[in-house]
Scaffold this active site. Sequence first.
Site, PDB file in Angstrom:
ATOM      1  N   LYS A  89       0.815  -1.215   0.000  1.00  0.00           N
ATOM      2  CA  LYS A  89       0.000   0.000   0.000  1.00  0.00           C
ATOM      3  C   LYS A  89       0.851   1.270   0.000  1.00  0.00           C
ATOM      4  CE  LYS A  89      -4.005  -2.199   2.042  1.00  0.00           C
ATOM      5  NZ  LYS A  89      -4.327  -2.816   0.791  1.00  0.00           N
ATOM      6  N   CYS A  90       1.947   1.231  -0.716  1.00  0.00           N
ATOM      7  CA  CYS A  90       2.902   2.337  -0.774  1.00  0.00           C
ATOM      8  C   CYS A  90       2.799   3.021  -2.136  1.00  0.00           C
ATOM      9  CB  CYS A  90       4.314   1.766  -0.567  1.00  0.00           C
ATOM     10  SG  CYS A  90       5.657   2.943  -0.748  1.00  0.00           S
ATOM     11  N   GLY A  91       3.144   4.286  -2.196  1.00  0.00           N
ATOM     12  CA  GLY A  91       3.159   4.994  -3.474  1.00  0.00           C
ATOM     13  C   GLY A  91       4.144   4.398  -4.464  1.00  0.00           C
ATOM     14  N   PHE A  92       5.153   3.683  -3.979  1.00  0.00           N
ATOM     15  CA  PHE A  92       6.157   3.053  -4.846  1.00  0.00           C
ATOM     16  C   PHE A  92       5.777   1.626  -5.258  1.00  0.00           C
ATOM     17  CE2 PHE A  92       9.100   5.839  -2.201  1.00  0.00           C
ATOM     18  CZ  PHE A  92       9.250   6.799  -3.187  1.00  0.00           C
ATOM     19  N   THR A  93       4.662   1.111  -4.753  1.00  0.00           N
ATOM     20  CA  THR A  93       4.316  -0.301  -4.944  1.00  0.00           C
ATOM     21  C   THR A  93       4.184  -0.675  -6.410  1.00  0.00           C
ATOM     22  OG1 THR A  93       3.225  -0.414  -2.793  1.00  0.00           O
ATOM     23  CG2 THR A  93       2.619  -2.101  -4.395  1.00  0.00           C
TER      24      THR A  93
END
Length: 170
Positions: free
Chosen positions: A43-47
């Site tokens: 659930k990360c912006g980098f996922t």
Amino acid sequence: MGASQSISEKSIYEFTVKDAKDKDVDLSSFKGKVLLVVNVASKCGFTNSNYTQLTELYNRYKDKGLEILAFPCNQFLKQEPGTSQEAEEFACTRYKAEYPIFRKVRVNGPDTAPVYRFLKAKKSGFLGSRIKWNFTKFLVDKEGQVIQRYGPTTSPFAIENDIKKALGEA
């Protein structure tokens, strides 16, 4: 604090870790391979960009000796909230990951997983040894030595030449 701890292990191959189903995995089973070790989160912006590129790099280089070892971590804004098995299912279903997804670990603090204590002791980052966010990457050579550390904003594609060099292709 973390970096001053003495590390007796000479290579990453001396560690045993747990997979997402809680089974022991002896990292010596990866001897002779180039490893890219990554702390992942769903659930990360980098996922999206990281998982997409990791899967593509893995498919491109797995037959040439690359192995990606993904360790889910919930230490950064609780961006890996589910179980280890849910993290594995997410990566394998949504991003077609065929590389191993291990049990959730802590990468900072007193309960840091031993393999991460080793990685951080061998290559500190911009802020010292602490991992500052999800998708920090460590490139490990065929002898089990950490050769490079990359921050979360470094995309997997940006380190492709270093991977090729470690594989003996460049």
